[in-house]
Design an enzyme around this catalytic site. Sequence first.
Site, short mmCIF file in Angstrom:
data_model
loop_
_atom_site.label_atom_id
_atom_site.label_comp_id
_atom_site.label_asym_id
_atom_site.label_seq_id
_atom_site.Cartn_x
_atom_site.Cartn_y
_atom_site.Cartn_z
N ARG A 1 -10.57 -0.88 13.96
CA ARG A 1 -10.51 -0.17 12.98
C ARG A 1 -11.38 -0.63 12.10
O ARG A 1 -12.67 -0.13 12.00
CB ARG A 1 -9.15 -0.16 12.62
CG ARG A 1 -8.98 0.82 11.39
CD ARG A 1 -7.33 0.84 10.80
NE ARG A 1 -6.75 -0.30 10.20
CZ ARG A 1 -5.48 -0.61 10.11
NH1 ARG A 1 -4.73 0.65 10.10
NH2 ARG A 1 -5.14 -1.49 9.48
N TYR B 1 15.87 30.06 6.99
CA TYR B 1 14.68 30.88 7.49
C TYR B 1 14.62 31.22 8.82
O TYR B 1 15.00 30.02 9.68
CB TYR B 1 13.35 30.21 6.94
CG TYR B 1 13.25 30.35 5.38
CD1 TYR B 1 12.95 31.51 4.96
CD2 TYR B 1 13.00 29.27 4.61
CE1 TYR B 1 12.81 31.72 3.58
CE2 TYR B 1 12.87 29.41 3.19
CZ TYR B 1 12.78 30.58 2.87
OH TYR B 1 12.43 30.72 1.41
N LYS C 1 0.76 -1.25 -0.01
CA LYS C 1 -0.07 -0.09 -0.01
C LYS C 1 0.94 1.26 -0.08
O LYS C 1 2.28 1.07 0.29
CB LYS C 1 -0.87 -0.17 1.09
CG LYS C 1 -0.20 0.03 2.63
CD LYS C 1 -1.10 -0.91 3.47
CE LYS C 1 -0.36 -0.57 4.99
NZ LYS C 1 -0.81 -1.37 6.08
N MET D 1 11.97 24.20 1.61
CA MET D 1 10.78 23.68 0.85
C MET D 1 11.62 22.74 -0.05
O MET D 1 11.69 21.48 -0.35
CB MET D 1 9.95 24.24 0.01
CG MET D 1 8.94 23.47 -0.68
SD MET D 1 7.72 24.47 -1.73
CE MET D 1 7.02 25.61 -0.45
C1 LIG Z 1 -0.35 -2.21 6.89
C2 LIG Z 1 -0.53 -3.41 7.22
C3 LIG Z 1 0.22 -4.62 7.49
C4 LIG Z 1 1.68 -4.50 7.34
O1 LIG Z 1 2.03 -3.66 8.64
P1 LIG Z 1 3.81 -3.61 8.97
O2 LIG Z 1 3.23 -3.10 10.46
O3 LIG Z 1 4.19 -2.64 7.97
O4 LIG Z 1 4.28 -4.80 8.75
C5 LIG Z 1 -0.64 -5.93 7.58
N1 LIG Z 1 -1.74 -5.74 7.58
C6 LIG Z 1 -2.66 -4.99 7.35
C7 LIG Z 1 -4.05 -5.09 7.56
C8 LIG Z 1 -1.98 -3.31 7.07
O5 LIG Z 1 -2.63 -2.74 7.12
#
Ligand SMILES: *Cc1c(COP(=O)(O)O)cnc(C)c1O
Length: 383
Positions: free
Chosen positions: A134, A266, A35, A314
Amino acid sequence: MGSTNAIINIDNFLFNLEKIKERVGKERKVCIAVKADGYGHGAFPLVKAALEENLTDFCGIATVNEGVILRNDGVKSDILLFSLAAPEDIPDIFDYSITPFTADISYIKKIEAEASNRSAKKEIHLKIDTGMMRIGCRPEEALSLAQYITESKNLTLGGICTHFPVSDSNIKEDIAFTTYQIALFRKTVDNIKNSGIDAGIIHAANSGAILRYPESFFDMVRPGIIIYGSYPDAEAEKVIKIKPVMSFESKITFIKKIKKGGKVSYGLTWQAKEDTWIATIPAGYADGYNRHLSNKGKVEIGNNIYTVAGRICMDQFLVDLGSYCGKKGEEPIKIGDKAVLYGGTGDSSCQSAATLCGTIPYELYCSINKRVPRIYLRKETKS
Ligand SMILES: *Cc1c(COP(=O)(O)O)cnc(C)c1O
């Protein structure tokens, strides 16, 4: 190619995946979390390499569009959607063959209705909430949802899963919490299996759990941050050795001498304690070099570590090279020399930078901006 790049070492990525395979056992499946464009590394080149080397079975994503992009790039493996799709995105999970997590009856029915319209049979996974709060169904609801899915002529139960909020922590209460989650998950899954339901692939472990809880491995693990070579937490159990995949690098564009008492950048927040040399690095917070590193970030130049002087701008920031413009007795640092912003281990590691910023490596990797080219390195290992 500009001065500032993220160099992505695919060999290190594959090395990390092999270590994970060794840790969890070759018989178990792996779903790499890619992701957020592979935690900022660029998902496709890594997914491609992992699939070619048979080191992953699934790709885990967070938005439907991430799946669409992977399919358009030509990824053929199973793709698991870790979050819930918006109703208008449900057709895409069919068109692009994405396997969604589900958590309640109304969402399951929406997917079933779309499947029915298409005269299709759609594989879904059931997410059980054992404490992350969640997404996920309550453990008490899991059996009836699993039954509903298995009895539907348009749905298949591809797997059952859960997720851990504190598996990376070594605090006693957190260990007790995760241990409780694993037991609750196991009991819930056993109950489903004992009712004669084919539960599919059982999976729970994120990076923290892979490092600390072998009893959470089940049929598949879902590593994220450790495939990129950072531990989920500075205190995490380091039972497997991993190598950082990304080196966020730039090249010095300018060097000048500053007199004792001189101020820079800055806000003029930094002042020279002695006559010193200051280097300009053409990277800033717009590239993802976090502004919280103002006056404290550590940059590696020629095997030595130097500290950021003044605020991160930046597009540029400054580094104090000291009164010898580098290390005493060595060649002075010059324009064009490489500066490693995060990468490697120790003071210039992403973990060290994250600690200085009060955040985690995940966030720093994900914030490397689009304008920073990702350059992929891979040894010619194949015939
Ligand atoms: C992001 C995620 C993972 C991986 O998590 P890490 O801490 O990066 O290993 C696994 N399962 C779900 C559902 C996630 O959202």
